[in-house]
Design an enzyme around this catalytic site. Structure first.
Site, PDB file in Angstrom:
ATOM      1  N   GLY A  12     -58.982  16.618  35.005  1.00  0.00           N
ATOM      2  CA  GLY A  12     -58.145  16.025  33.952  1.00  0.00           C
ATOM      3  C   GLY A  12     -56.773  15.615  34.452  1.00  0.00           C
ATOM      4  N   HIS A  13     -56.703  15.137  35.708  1.00  0.00           N
ATOM      5  CA  HIS A  13     -55.384  14.857  36.299  1.00  0.00           C
ATOM      6  C   HIS A  13     -54.698  13.644  35.699  1.00  0.00           C
ATOM      7  CE1 HIS A  13     -57.746  11.840  38.333  1.00  0.00           C
ATOM      8  NE2 HIS A  13     -56.650  11.305  38.815  1.00  0.00           N
ATOM      9  N   ARG A  14     -55.418  12.863  34.902  1.00  0.00           N
ATOM     10  CA  ARG A  14     -54.763  11.711  34.285  1.00  0.00           C
ATOM     11  C   ARG A  14     -54.172  12.038  32.917  1.00  0.00           C
ATOM     12  NH1 ARG A  14     -58.708   6.595  35.677  1.00  0.00           N
ATOM     13  NH2 ARG A  14     -57.871   6.194  37.749  1.00  0.00           N
ATOM     14  N   GLY A 108     -56.094  26.311  27.226  1.00  0.00           N
ATOM     15  CA  GLY A 108     -56.469  26.292  25.806  1.00  0.00           C
ATOM     16  C   GLY A 108     -55.325  25.797  24.966  1.00  0.00           C
ATOM     17  N   SER A 109     -55.086  26.482  23.847  1.00  0.00           N
ATOM     18  CA  SER A 109     -54.072  26.010  22.903  1.00  0.00           C
ATOM     19  C   SER A 109     -53.713  27.133  21.936  1.00  0.00           C
ATOM     20  CB  SER A 109     -54.660  24.839  22.111  1.00  0.00           C
ATOM     21  OG  SER A 109     -53.945  24.639  20.919  1.00  0.00           O
ATOM     22  N   SER A 110     -52.495  27.066  21.412  1.00  0.00           N
ATOM     23  CA  SER A 110     -52.057  28.097  20.453  1.00  0.00           C
ATOM     24  C   SER A 110     -52.885  28.084  19.169  1.00  0.00           C
ATOM     25  CB  SER A 110     -50.576  27.901  20.115  1.00  0.00           C
ATOM     26  OG  SER A 110     -50.355  26.607  19.605  1.00  0.00           O
ATOM     27  N   CYS A 111     -53.636  27.003  18.922  1.00  0.00           N
ATOM     28  CA  CYS A 111     -54.401  26.951  17.667  1.00  0.00           C
ATOM     29  C   CYS A 111     -55.647  27.844  17.704  1.00  0.00           C
ATOM     30  CB  CYS A 111     -54.764  25.526  17.289  1.00  0.00           C
ATOM     31  SG  CYS A 111     -55.950  24.783  18.388  1.00  0.00           S
ATOM     32  N   TYR A 138     -61.792  22.294  17.236  1.00  0.00           N
ATOM     33  CA  TYR A 138     -61.132  22.327  18.544  1.00  0.00           C
ATOM     34  C   TYR A 138     -60.857  23.774  18.948  1.00  0.00           C
ATOM     35  CZ  TYR A 138     -57.397  21.562  21.997  1.00  0.00           C
ATOM     36  OH  TYR A 138     -56.623  21.571  23.123  1.00  0.00           O
ATOM     37  N   LYS A 142     -62.219  25.951  22.206  1.00  0.00           N
ATOM     38  CA  LYS A 142     -61.317  26.595  23.167  1.00  0.00           C
ATOM     39  C   LYS A 142     -61.557  28.106  23.229  1.00  0.00           C
ATOM     40  CE  LYS A 142     -59.157  23.138  24.960  1.00  0.00           C
ATOM     41  NZ  LYS A 142     -59.274  22.884  26.404  1.00  0.00           N
ATOM     42  N   HIS A 181     -49.785  13.744  18.885  1.00  0.00           N
ATOM     43  CA  HIS A 181     -49.118  14.901  18.294  1.00  0.00           C
ATOM     44  C   HIS A 181     -47.773  14.448  17.712  1.00  0.00           C
ATOM     45  CE1 HIS A 181     -51.933  16.985  21.043  1.00  0.00           C
ATOM     46  NE2 HIS A 181     -51.985  17.845  20.044  1.00  0.00           N
ATOM     47  N   ASP A 271     -50.005  19.285   6.388  1.00  0.00           N
ATOM     48  CA  ASP A 271     -48.974  20.065   7.076  1.00  0.00           C
ATOM     49  C   ASP A 271     -49.573  20.866   8.235  1.00  0.00           C
ATOM     50  OD1 ASP A 271     -46.576  19.490   5.905  1.00  0.00           O
ATOM     51  OD2 ASP A 271     -46.597  21.195   4.510  1.00  0.00           O
TER      52      ASP A 271
HETATM   53  O1  GFB Z   1     -48.429  17.847  16.373  1.00  0.00           O
HETATM   54  P1  GFB Z   1     -49.352  17.832  15.230  1.00  0.00           P
HETATM   55  O2  GFB Z   1     -50.193  16.627  15.047  1.00  0.00           O
HETATM   56  O3  GFB Z   1     -50.340  19.044  15.292  1.00  0.00           O
HETATM   57  O4  GFB Z   1     -48.502  18.014  13.874  1.00  0.00           O
HETATM   58  P2  GFB Z   1     -50.410  20.609  14.909  1.00  0.00           P
HETATM   59  C1  GFB Z   1     -47.516  18.996  13.710  1.00  0.00           C
HETATM   60  C2  GFB Z   1     -46.828  18.819  12.379  1.00  0.00           C
HETATM   61  O5  GFB Z   1     -46.047  17.614  12.398  1.00  0.00           O
HETATM   62  C3  GFB Z   1     -47.752  18.715  11.160  1.00  0.00           C
HETATM   63  C4  GFB Z   1     -46.278  16.865  11.214  1.00  0.00           C
HETATM   64  O6  GFB Z   1     -47.196  19.432  10.086  1.00  0.00           O
HETATM   65  C5  GFB Z   1     -47.729  17.206  10.860  1.00  0.00           C
HETATM   66  O7  GFB Z   1     -48.007  16.907   9.513  1.00  0.00           O
HETATM   67  N1  GFB Z   1     -46.011  15.434  11.453  1.00  0.00           N
HETATM   68  C6  GFB Z   1     -45.003  14.719  10.876  1.00  0.00           C
HETATM   69  C7  GFB Z   1     -46.704  14.592  12.239  1.00  0.00           C
HETATM   70  N2  GFB Z   1     -45.069  13.448  11.233  1.00  0.00           N
HETATM   71  C8  GFB Z   1     -46.112  13.322  12.098  1.00  0.00           C
HETATM   72  C9  GFB Z   1     -46.656  12.210  12.813  1.00  0.00           C
HETATM   73  O8  GFB Z   1     -46.208  11.073  12.726  1.00  0.00           O
HETATM   74  N3  GFB Z   1     -47.725  12.487  13.629  1.00  0.00           N
HETATM   75  C10 GFB Z   1     -48.243  13.750  13.753  1.00  0.00           C
HETATM   76  N4  GFB Z   1     -49.280  13.948  14.583  1.00  0.00           N
HETATM   77  N5  GFB Z   1     -47.761  14.807  13.046  1.00  0.00           N
HETATM   78  C11 GFB Z   1     -52.297  20.452  16.626  1.00  0.00           C
HETATM   79  C12 GFB Z   1     -53.772  20.707  16.588  1.00  0.00           C
HETATM   80  O9  GFB Z   1     -51.817  20.960  15.460  1.00  0.00           O
HETATM   81  O10 GFB Z   1     -51.628  21.143  17.647  1.00  0.00           O
HETATM   82  C13 GFB Z   1     -54.381  20.637  17.904  1.00  0.00           C
HETATM   83  O11 GFB Z   1     -54.365  19.847  15.656  1.00  0.00           O
HETATM   84  C14 GFB Z   1     -53.578  21.344  18.961  1.00  0.00           C
HETATM   85  O12 GFB Z   1     -55.666  21.181  17.822  1.00  0.00           O
HETATM   86  C15 GFB Z   1     -52.116  20.999  18.906  1.00  0.00           C
HETATM   87  O13 GFB Z   1     -53.736  22.737  18.854  1.00  0.00           O
HETATM   88  C16 GFB Z   1     -51.270  21.794  19.876  1.00  0.00           C
HETATM   89  O14 GFB Z   1     -49.351  21.381  15.608  1.00  0.00           O
HETATM   90  O15 GFB Z   1     -50.462  20.814  13.432  1.00  0.00           O
END
Ligand code: GFB
Length: 317
Positions: A12-14, A108-111, A138, A142, A181, A271
């Site tokens: 997964g180096h990319r 892995g991941s904190s989730c 996911y 993990k 994210h 959320d």
């Molecule tokens: O980073 P994120 O997508 O993932 O969202 P999680 C974190 C928070 O940011 C949520 C809010 O409460 C989203 O609703 N948020 C606000 C947004 N605006 C935005 C936006 O424009 N885009 C996104 N993406 N979020 C992930 C997991 O959870 O965390 C994965 O789904 C993984 O599996 C990763 O573990 C580390 O932190 O909620």
């Protein structure tokens, strides 16, 4: 053989994490880092993975290849998040062991931890309660990968260790607004809001959830330290030690990017988990600590965003 002479395969180096680990290995002087693009080696294909390991000498593996994405991508593509991750990790872990690899780091991941886990979340919280529904597939993939590593350790004495990073950001992040994210999404949204002179930028959810963010280069240092450490074993949380609400994060990113308009919340979007701050005392006890503050990290990430944007035109949102 010294660490620097080891033949190291970074799967997964990319991706953002694999690229950071590869940079860190080169920075430390590792001279034999093996990588394969997806076109050269499909990690979901068991035959290809077994052929790779039986024909390519490898001493150590960093398993950073994964199907990853933000909250909405996880919610809308549960099949890919569960299936692809299970396939990649089962293929790589099993073939690596069969070929004689005795040291592997699984990312892995904190989730993986329960939605209502006591904060800060200790490694012992694993499997003590229900998961957050937005990323359950996911997380289950993990957890399976982590348990497979534990099983290889218990049954065969392999040093297959697991790093569970908090929310990451940095160079080579994904800025596609449908699958990214939150942090890269905010960088892009505020940048485009400023460029287009928008009065308001819309972000998702209520802004209330708390998240912990770690710059990916800090994670890469922790990963290489763990693989070099003679006593490292089991699961290690890797986090920055502080969390921030999404609303405050948005204000901070807007300030770094120079966006001065309004921030509007689209509460039809999820959320996710209310809070996931990790207890990273285990990895810190081995000598690692994060070096890049959130404000500095966002500034660095914004610089990479601007460069990556010029080099390869980002897809229109
Ligand atoms: O980073 P994120 O997508 O993932 O969202 P999680 C974190 C928070 O940011 C949520 C809010 O409460 C989203 O609703 N948020 C606000 C947004 N605006 C935005 C936006 O424009 N885009 C996104 N993406 N979020 C992930 C997991 O959870 O965390 C994965 O789904 C993984 O599996 C990763 O573990 C580390 O932190 O909620």
């Amino acid at each position: 053989m010294t660490n620097l002479e080891q033949r190291v395969f970074v799967a997964g180096h990319r991706g953002m994490v694999g690229a950071a680990i590869t940079r860190e290995l080169h920075r430390r002087g590792y001279g034999n880092v093996v990588t394969r693009s997806r076109e050269e080696l499909d990690l979901e294909n068991q035959n290809q993975v077994h052929r790779f390991f039986s024909t390519t000498p490898v001493d150590v593996v960093y398993l950073a290849a994964a199907k990853v994405g933000g909250i909405l991508a996880n919610q809308t593509h549960p099949v890919e998040f569960l299936y692809k991750n299970l396939m990649i990790q089962c293929n790589v872990i099993r073939a690596a062991y069969a070929a004689g690899v005795r040291k592997l780091l699984f990312l892995g991941s904190s989730c993986i931890y329960p939605r209502e886990a006591p904060q800060p979340i200790h490694e012992d919280a694993l499997l003590t309660g229900p998961l957050e529904s937005t990323n359950e597939p996911y997380a289950i993939a993990k957890i399976a990968g982590l348990k497979l590593c534990e099983a290889y350790q218990r049954q065969y004495g392999a040093r297959f260790i697991c790093a569970m990073p908090t929310n990451l950001y940095g160079q080579h992040d994904n800025y596609d607004l449908h699958s990214s994210h939150v942090l890269p999404a905010l960088i892009r949204k505020f940048h485009e809001g400023r460029e287009s002179g928008l009065d308001s930028v819309t972000i998702w959810g209520t802004g209330a959830p708390l998240r912990e963010f770690l710059y990916v280069d800090d994670l890469a240092q922790a990963c290489v330290m763990l693989m070099e450490h003679p006593e490292a074993e089991g699961i290690y949380n890797i986090g920055a030690g502080q969390d921030i609400s999404i609303a405050d994060l948005a204000k901070l990113v807007a300030r770094v990017v120079g966006y001065t308009g309004n921030i509007v919340y689209d509460t039809s979007k999820p959320d996710g988990t209310p809070r996931k701050l990790m207890d990273s005392a285990r990895v810190q006890a081995l000598g690692w600590k994060p070096e890049i503050s959130l404000t500095h990290g966002i500034t660095l990430a914004y610089g990479h965003f601007l460069r990556e944007r010029t080099q390869h035109a980002l897809p229109v949102a």
